[in-house]
Design an enzyme around this catalytic site. Structure first.
Site, PDB file in Angstrom:
ATOM      1  N   GLU A  42      12.216  43.210  -0.985  1.00 10.04           N
ATOM      2  CA  GLU A  42      11.748  42.044  -1.406  1.00 10.04           C
ATOM      3  C   GLU A  42      10.287  42.520  -1.687  1.00 10.04           C
ATOM      4  OE1 GLU A  42      11.338  37.412  -1.720  1.00 10.04           O
ATOM      5  OE2 GLU A  42      11.812  38.538   0.219  1.00 10.04           O
ATOM      6  N   LYS A 117      15.978  35.990  -7.970  1.00  9.59           N
ATOM      7  CA  LYS A 117      16.003  35.590  -6.653  1.00  9.59           C
ATOM      8  C   LYS A 117      16.580  33.918  -6.454  1.00  9.59           C
ATOM      9  CE  LYS A 117      12.977  34.014  -2.004  1.00  9.59           C
ATOM     10  NZ  LYS A 117      12.378  34.780  -1.630  1.00  9.59           N
ATOM     11  N   CYS A 160      16.395  37.723  -0.065  1.00 13.50           N
ATOM     12  CA  CYS A 160      15.866  37.543   1.469  1.00 13.50           C
ATOM     13  C   CYS A 160      16.216  35.769   1.587  1.00 13.50           C
ATOM     14  CB  CYS A 160      14.344  37.069   1.389  1.00 13.50           C
ATOM     15  SG  CYS A 160      12.886  36.709   2.507  1.00 13.50           S
TER      16      CYS A 160
END
Length: 565
Positions: A42, A117, A160
């Site tokens: 990330e 994300k 994540c």
């Protein structure tokens, strides 16, 4: 068969060119080893967490340019997923944050796709809603085996936190949606998760359990790629893993160091084949040691320091910090300063010298008796008619802190403070004295854990690295004759249990008392924790190893009146 490469990188926040070079070198290696796809963590291009660098438009613009330039340099036959940020072009018209936390798919010299994300954490050390707009669709792409082949694979992409919302695993949902479930409905062959997941003790076991559960539940293999390295107070442990569709571990990268691994996906089995599996740390102490060494090494390196200085008191805390520093930077780059006062015992000086000899570090002795006398003379008239107390005791600590800062300034050394979490919690530390420093190496390590790590070090080295007397003598600040810590504090076994219940488990005073602790002791400890908040706010950054550290994730008010709730 298709080979996937995992680059477990240690980026420096803001070093766009340096981080891009790391990615390029990993891509060249991946190409040489026959990989078709390279995965990076990330925000691998800018490092995580970039924090308010993201508020600087020129930084975001330069990141975009660096990404485009990187795409043109990558091997043509390799697809690469790079963590970056992307502009939210709709924000000016529809509202929302101006950026996305994104992953770019680079292939054949171009940015082929951008994935955003979807789940943005705002707890503990995370504050992603400050900068980012959440993505609104499932992220996936199709990758051909080669430019000539018609055989392809369907890959899901998560970033994540997108992995951390399985209501069956957690027994609850933190967010309204589950990106892993959404990708399973899309029929992807496997899902990858590109992470910058900070380390805490035992977290890797939790991650692997969660991945195993997800693989079994959704009947798909999963790849987890984690950043490694120390960034300010945060440690990223790497430990990237791959699990097959049965939830079996088929690959684990190194913990606490950069690594490069590959794993093969078998089209016929629709699963990953067994690859290299790095063993787990032998115990919590070994894991914490690796984290602290990495944290000190990277903090020094990324801040431009090559040498460190610390005060050596002959106590257990400075012994552990000296050992960490020697391991992180090399014994030749560590200077220990002994600053005995008239109250210092002979064994304290002797123990400090024995430790330094065992570690191979340099020492310098700077007695502070004359300086104490000078302070006494200067303050004599003002302090006339008062009793010797905390103010006079703290002058000793502040003299030592001033001397340490003088050495650090003179020789451009990083000063590492040596206070532990138990002391920081209850304020058993002196502002502008022993709290001085650029980094607090063990500020998240309770006193009882300090002892267990030192005992583990001696077992590991099959030698007395930490002198026995340091481990067995009663802890003392030695600020007055015959002083020991237990004159002012409960025994550390009692104190640390109360602190764990209060700070980590969020138990009330009543609950802690019901668990068997004395009510007077509990009430006093709770009060001490509350009134010491102003000290912690002024402390140097401390390396985080627990889920509740006195750092960026600790947001308690200073001016407050806390009841026994």
């Amino acid at each position: 068969m298709i080979r996937i490469a995992i680059a477990q990188l240690n980026p420096t926040i803001g070093d766009l060119k340096g981080n891009a070079q790391q990615i390029l070198e990993a891509a060249q290696r991946a190409s040489q080893e026959g990989a078709r796809l390279l995965l990076t963590p990330e925000l691998s291009l800018c490092g995580y967490p970039p924090r308010d660098l993201l508020l600087n438009p020129s930084f975001v613009e330069e990141m975009s340019k660096t990404l485009l330039n990187l795409a043109t340099q990558l091997p043509s036959e390799l697809a690469v997923l790079v963590g970056t940020v992307d502009l939210n072009v709709r924000s000016l018209q529809t509202g929302g944050k101006p950026l996305f936390n994104s992953v770019a798919l680079l292939e054949q010299g171009q940015i082929q796709q951008i994935f955003h994300k979807r789940l943005l954490p705002t707890y503990d050390v995370f504050d992603e809603d400050r900068y980012f707009e959440p993505g609104d669709e499932a992220n996936h792409f199709v990758l051909n085996l080669s430019s000539e082949s018609t055989q392809s694979i369907h890959i899901g992409v998560t970033i994540c936190e997108d992995l951390w919302n399985d209501e069956e695993f957690w027994g609850k949902r933190t967010y309204h949606l589950n990106p892993i479930a959404d990708l399973a409905q899309k029929g992807v062959d496997f899902t990858i998760n590109l992470s910058a997941s900070p380390y805490t003790v035992g977290k890797q076991k939790l991650r692997e359990s969660m991945l195993k559960h997800g693989a079994i539940r959704f009947r798909q293999p999963m790849i987890y790629v984690n950043q490694v390295g120390g960034n300010d107070d945060l440690i990223f442990d790497g430990s990237s893993v791959v699990v097959d569709r049965q939830g079996n571990l088929v690959c684990r990268a190194c913990g606490f160091e950069a690594d490069f691994v590959t794993v093969d996906y078998d089209f016929e089995k629709r699963d990953f084949l067994l690859s290299s599996i790095v063993p787990e740390p032998e115990c919590d102490e070994a894991e914490i040691w690796s984290a602290l060494v990495l944290g000190v090494r990277d903090y020094a390196r990324k801040c431009g320091f090559s040498k460190v200085v610390l005060g050596l008191s002959g106590g257990i805390d400075s012994a552990l910090v000296a050992a960490i520093a020697a391991s992180a930077l090399g014994a030749e780059n560590v200077l220990g300063i002994l600053m005995p006062s008239p109250y210092s015992s002979d064994h304290s000086v002797g123990d400090a010298l024995s430790l330094a000899e065992n570690l191979g570090i340099q020492t310098q002795k700077l007695p502070i008796g004359q300086l104490m006398n000078a302070y006494d003379q200067t303050l004599e008239e003002l302090f006339a008619g008062t009793s010797f107390g905390v103010a006079e005791e703290n002058i000793q600590s502040r003299i030592r802190g001033t001397l340490l800062m003088a050495v650090a300034n003179k020789f451009a050394y990083l000063l590492i403070s040596t206070g532990n979490k138990s002391e920081m919690a209850v304020g058993y530390c002196t502002l502008y004295g022993d709290m001085n420093g650029g980094l607090a190496a063990i500020a998240d390590v309770p006193k009882t854990r300090v002892y267990s790590i030192c005992e583990w070090l001696n077992r590991r080295d099959t030698s007395e690295l930490i002198p026995a007397n340091i481990l067995t003598k009663a802890p003392s600040a030695e600020l007055k004759p015959g002083q020991v810590d237990q004159d002012s504090l409960p025994p550390y076994e009692v104190l640390d249990d109360i602190l764990d219940r209060f700070i980590h488990q969020h138990q009330s005073a009543a609950e802690i008392i019901a668990a068997g602790h004395d009510s007077t002791v509990v009430d006093r400890v709770v009060k001490l924790v509350t009134i010491a908040e102003f000290k912690r706010r002024q402390a140097p950054p401390g390396i985080k190893i627990t889920d509740r550290a006195f750092g960026t994730g600790w947001r308690m008010p200073i001016a407050s009146k806390r009841q026994s709730y």
